[in-house]
Design a protein around this motif. Structure first.
Motif, mmCIF file in Angstrom:
data_model
loop_
_atom_site.group_PDB
_atom_site.id
_atom_site.type_symbol
_atom_site.label_atom_id
_atom_site.label_comp_id
_atom_site.label_asym_id
_atom_site.label_seq_id
_atom_site.Cartn_x
_atom_site.Cartn_y
_atom_site.Cartn_z
ATOM 1 N N TYR A 117 0.832 -1.206 0.000
ATOM 2 C CA TYR A 117 0.000 0.000 0.000
ATOM 3 C C TYR A 117 0.869 1.259 0.000
ATOM 4 O O TYR A 117 0.556 2.247 -0.676
ATOM 5 C CB TYR A 117 -0.938 -0.001 1.203
ATOM 6 C CG TYR A 117 -2.256 -0.696 0.938
ATOM 7 C CD1 TYR A 117 -3.307 -0.024 0.302
ATOM 8 C CD2 TYR A 117 -2.460 -2.016 1.311
ATOM 9 C CE1 TYR A 117 -4.519 -0.654 0.059
ATOM 10 C CE2 TYR A 117 -3.662 -2.661 1.061
ATOM 11 C CZ TYR A 117 -4.694 -1.972 0.438
ATOM 12 O OH TYR A 117 -5.894 -2.604 0.184
ATOM 13 N N ASP A 118 1.954 1.240 0.762
ATOM 14 C CA ASP A 118 2.864 2.395 0.782
ATOM 15 C C ASP A 118 3.490 2.615 -0.591
ATOM 16 O O ASP A 118 3.598 3.758 -1.063
ATOM 17 C CB ASP A 118 3.963 2.176 1.820
ATOM 18 C CG ASP A 118 3.437 2.228 3.250
ATOM 19 O OD1 ASP A 118 2.318 2.739 3.455
ATOM 20 O OD2 ASP A 118 4.153 1.750 4.155
ATOM 21 N N ILE B 213 -16.887 -6.947 7.422
ATOM 22 C CA ILE B 213 -15.519 -7.259 7.049
ATOM 23 C C ILE B 213 -14.637 -7.161 8.283
ATOM 24 O O ILE B 213 -14.611 -6.143 8.977
ATOM 25 C CB ILE B 213 -15.001 -6.284 5.969
ATOM 26 C CG1 ILE B 213 -15.971 -6.224 4.784
ATOM 27 C CG2 ILE B 213 -13.605 -6.690 5.512
ATOM 28 C CD1 ILE B 213 -16.177 -7.537 4.071
ATOM 29 N N GLY B 214 -13.908 -8.255 8.569
ATOM 30 C CA GLY B 214 -13.019 -8.287 9.715
ATOM 31 C C GLY B 214 -11.581 -8.527 9.302
ATOM 32 O O GLY B 214 -11.270 -8.646 8.118
ATOM 33 N N GLY B 215 -10.716 -8.611 10.279
ATOM 34 C CA GLY B 215 -9.290 -8.712 10.003
ATOM 35 C C GLY B 215 -8.659 -7.338 10.063
ATOM 36 O O GLY B 215 -9.333 -6.308 9.930
ATOM 37 N N GLY B 216 -7.344 -7.315 10.239
ATOM 38 C CA GLY B 216 -6.650 -6.043 10.411
ATOM 39 C C GLY B 216 -6.847 -5.058 9.277
ATOM 40 O O GLY B 216 -6.938 -3.844 9.496
ATOM 41 N N ILE B 217 -6.963 -5.563 8.043
ATOM 42 C CA ILE B 217 -7.076 -4.658 6.897
ATOM 43 C C ILE B 217 -8.400 -3.913 6.891
ATOM 44 O O ILE B 217 -8.534 -2.853 6.256
ATOM 45 C CB ILE B 217 -6.887 -5.441 5.578
ATOM 46 C CG1 ILE B 217 -6.544 -4.469 4.434
ATOM 47 C CG2 ILE B 217 -8.107 -6.300 5.255
ATOM 48 C CD1 ILE B 217 -6.085 -5.169 3.175
ATOM 49 N N SER B 218 -9.393 -4.420 7.612
ATOM 50 C CA SER B 218 -10.702 -3.751 7.637
ATOM 51 C C SER B 218 -10.631 -2.378 8.296
ATOM 52 O O SER B 218 -11.500 -1.531 8.082
ATOM 53 C CB SER B 218 -11.727 -4.616 8.367
ATOM 54 O OG SER B 218 -11.395 -4.759 9.738
ATOM 55 N N ALA B 219 -9.600 -2.143 9.109
ATOM 56 C CA ALA B 219 -9.437 -0.844 9.767
ATOM 57 C C ALA B 219 -8.727 0.169 8.877
ATOM 58 O O ALA B 219 -8.630 1.348 9.238
ATOM 59 C CB ALA B 219 -8.662 -1.017 11.068
ATOM 60 N N PRO C 26 -8.235 2.996 6.346
ATOM 61 C CA PRO C 26 -9.148 4.026 5.842
ATOM 62 C C PRO C 26 -9.507 3.799 4.374
ATOM 63 O O PRO C 26 -8.627 3.597 3.531
ATOM 64 C CB PRO C 26 -8.351 5.322 6.018
ATOM 65 C CG PRO C 26 -7.398 5.031 7.140
ATOM 66 C CD PRO C 26 -7.025 3.586 6.979
ATOM 67 N N GLY C 27 -10.780 3.787 4.089
ATOM 68 C CA GLY C 27 -11.263 3.658 2.724
ATOM 69 C C GLY C 27 -11.400 2.241 2.222
ATOM 70 O O GLY C 27 -11.987 2.012 1.157
ATOM 71 N N PHE C 28 -10.877 1.260 2.960
ATOM 72 C CA PHE C 28 -10.903 -0.120 2.465
ATOM 73 C C PHE C 28 -12.331 -0.647 2.343
ATOM 74 O O PHE C 28 -12.727 -1.158 1.303
ATOM 75 C CB PHE C 28 -10.080 -1.029 3.378
ATOM 76 C CG PHE C 28 -10.062 -2.470 2.935
ATOM 77 C CD1 PHE C 28 -9.163 -2.895 1.974
ATOM 78 C CD2 PHE C 28 -10.952 -3.389 3.470
ATOM 79 C CE1 PHE C 28 -9.153 -4.222 1.545
ATOM 80 C CE2 PHE C 28 -10.949 -4.713 3.052
ATOM 81 C CZ PHE C 28 -10.052 -5.125 2.082
ATOM 82 N N VAL C 29 -13.104 -0.544 3.411
ATOM 83 C CA VAL C 29 -14.467 -1.080 3.389
ATOM 84 C C VAL C 29 -15.340 -0.296 2.418
ATOM 85 O O VAL C 29 -16.142 -0.878 1.678
ATOM 86 C CB VAL C 29 -15.065 -1.087 4.810
ATOM 87 C CG1 VAL C 29 -16.548 -1.447 4.770
ATOM 88 C CG2 VAL C 29 -14.303 -2.072 5.697
ATOM 89 N N ASP D 9 -25.162 -3.535 2.091
ATOM 90 C CA ASP D 9 -24.802 -2.901 3.355
ATOM 91 C C ASP D 9 -23.525 -3.585 3.827
ATOM 92 O O ASP D 9 -23.556 -4.720 4.300
ATOM 93 C CB ASP D 9 -25.934 -3.080 4.363
ATOM 94 C CG ASP D 9 -25.641 -2.425 5.722
ATOM 95 O OD1 ASP D 9 -24.513 -1.916 5.914
ATOM 96 O OD2 ASP D 9 -26.530 -2.447 6.590
ATOM 97 N N VAL D 10 -22.403 -2.913 3.653
ATOM 98 C CA VAL D 10 -21.106 -3.470 4.030
ATOM 99 C C VAL D 10 -20.490 -2.573 5.099
ATOM 100 O O VAL D 10 -20.355 -1.371 4.909
ATOM 101 C CB VAL D 10 -20.152 -3.575 2.821
ATOM 102 C CG1 VAL D 10 -18.836 -4.225 3.234
ATOM 103 C CG2 VAL D 10 -20.807 -4.354 1.684
ATOM 104 N N GLN D 11 -20.122 -3.164 6.206
ATOM 105 C CA GLN D 11 -19.551 -2.411 7.313
ATOM 106 C C GLN D 11 -18.340 -3.159 7.875
ATOM 107 O O GLN D 11 -18.246 -4.380 7.741
ATOM 108 C CB GLN D 11 -20.580 -2.212 8.423
ATOM 109 C CG GLN D 11 -21.782 -1.379 8.027
ATOM 110 C CD GLN D 11 -22.689 -1.077 9.211
ATOM 111 O OE1 GLN D 11 -22.265 -1.136 10.376
ATOM 112 N NE2 GLN D 11 -23.931 -0.763 8.916
ATOM 113 N N PRO D 12 -17.433 -2.442 8.507
ATOM 114 C CA PRO D 12 -16.324 -3.130 9.178
ATOM 115 C C PRO D 12 -16.816 -3.758 10.477
ATOM 116 O O PRO D 12 -17.814 -3.319 11.058
ATOM 117 C CB PRO D 12 -15.340 -1.999 9.466
ATOM 118 C CG PRO D 12 -16.203 -0.785 9.601
ATOM 119 C CD PRO D 12 -17.340 -0.973 8.629
#
Length: 307
Positions: free
Chosen positions: A199-200, A238-244, A246-249, A270-273
């Motif tokens: 991502y970086d 959506i769970g897992g570390g990547i769900s946090a 920004p903008g992913f979900v 309806d998709v939420q982290p």
């Protein structure tokens, strides 16, 4: 001493590389710790007994999350898991005897689903599916506020879905860990990189990194779309570390909705982290224990099987 419903629970999350633990008291997980997953059952048991003794509390039971096709009634894992020596082994009965307390076990992704349905971002809906994104992709399904596990306790193992003609699975094509591995190979890197590194690199204009992320999101959105049109839940979490991230979900939600339009499916997604990240499995393990035992206290004596 008899246990009461207000007494604390010892909560444990057994993973392929790390065992996390803590105390459920005052409606939260506290006094947390962890240790590396031992290579043998004897090592794991010894560590768990040390944790129990170290806390020196009047626990009412032990609530455990672990990987694999977990049969909470038989008290063992059927099939395979990330901790091979637990497969087919009577975990529940053995720990119950060794620790002198009631024990519950449940699959880790199912625990995440239970946590969210109980106290998280699915508590206001009847039906929800969960995609837990990590090294692989796990999942869970809640219908009418009840966990659905299936005849062989395999419901929610969405990562096994075959996604293309080459036999690539959702876990292989949409896991951030696998995405980082593909990026590393494409760039002929000599050292391993993480999804965060990719991502970086993408943010710095690396076209290969950008393409790698695009491909991951493509396959993840297709997997989520397939689940949505097959199960028609009220919400996808959506769970897992990547769900946090920004903008992913939000980005995933947009791709799923685009697939709905492109394929004529008249559904609004309806998709939420997930609300809970690192503590999800521990909180869900508490819910599993309460569903099994409520305020049940004493555990009958049982013999300890040899692994």
């Amino acid at each position: 001493m008899p246990q009461a419903a207000t007494d604390p629970l010892l909560v444990i999350d057994i993973g392929g590389t790390t065992v996390k633990y803590g105390v459920w008291a005052d409606q939260r997980v506290q006094r947390k710790g962890h240790f590396d997953t031992p290579p043998t059952w004897e090592g794991l048991l010894a560590n768990l007994l040390k944790v129990q003794q170290r806390y020196d509390l009047n626990f009412r039971g032990v609530a455990i999350s672990l990987p694999g096709s977990v049969d909470p009634v038989a008290g063992k894992i059927s099939g395979t898991s990330a901790v091979n020596y637990l497969n087919g082994f009577p975990i529940k009965a053995t720990l119950r005897a060794a620790m002198g307390l009631p024990v519950s076990i449940q699959n880790d992704a199912n625990c995440a689903g239970l946590a969210e349905s109980w106290r998280g971002n699915a508590q206001d809906v009847d039906d929800a599916i969960f995609l837990i994104i990590g090294t692989g992709i796990g999942g869970a399904m809640i219908m009418d506020h009840r966990l659905v596990t299936g005849q062989q306790h395999f419901t929610g193992e969405f990562g096994y879905m075959v996604m293309n003609a080459e036999g690539g699975t959702l876990s292989e094509l949409a896991s951030p860990v696998r995405m980082a591995e593909r990026y590393s190979r494409r760039q002929n890197l000599l050292t391993a990189v993480t999804a965060q590194d990719v991502y970086d690199a993408a943010a710095s204009g690396d076209a290969v990194a950008q393409q790698s992320i695009t491909e991951m999101m493509h396959w993840l959105s297709i997997g989520a779309f397939n689940n949505y049109v097959s199960l028609n839940p009220q919400r996808l979490l959506i769970g897992g570390g990547i769900s946090a991230r920004p903008g992913f979900v939000a980005g995933l939600r947009a791709e799923i909705q685009a697939l709905m339009r492109a394929n004529g499916a008249p559904l609004t997604v309806d998709v939420q982290p997930c609300k809970f990240l690192n503590d999800a499995n521990l909180i869900g393990a508490v819910r599993q224990f309460d569903l099994e035992y409520g305020a049940v206290t004493a555990a009958p004596a049982v013999s300890v099987p040899t692994p």
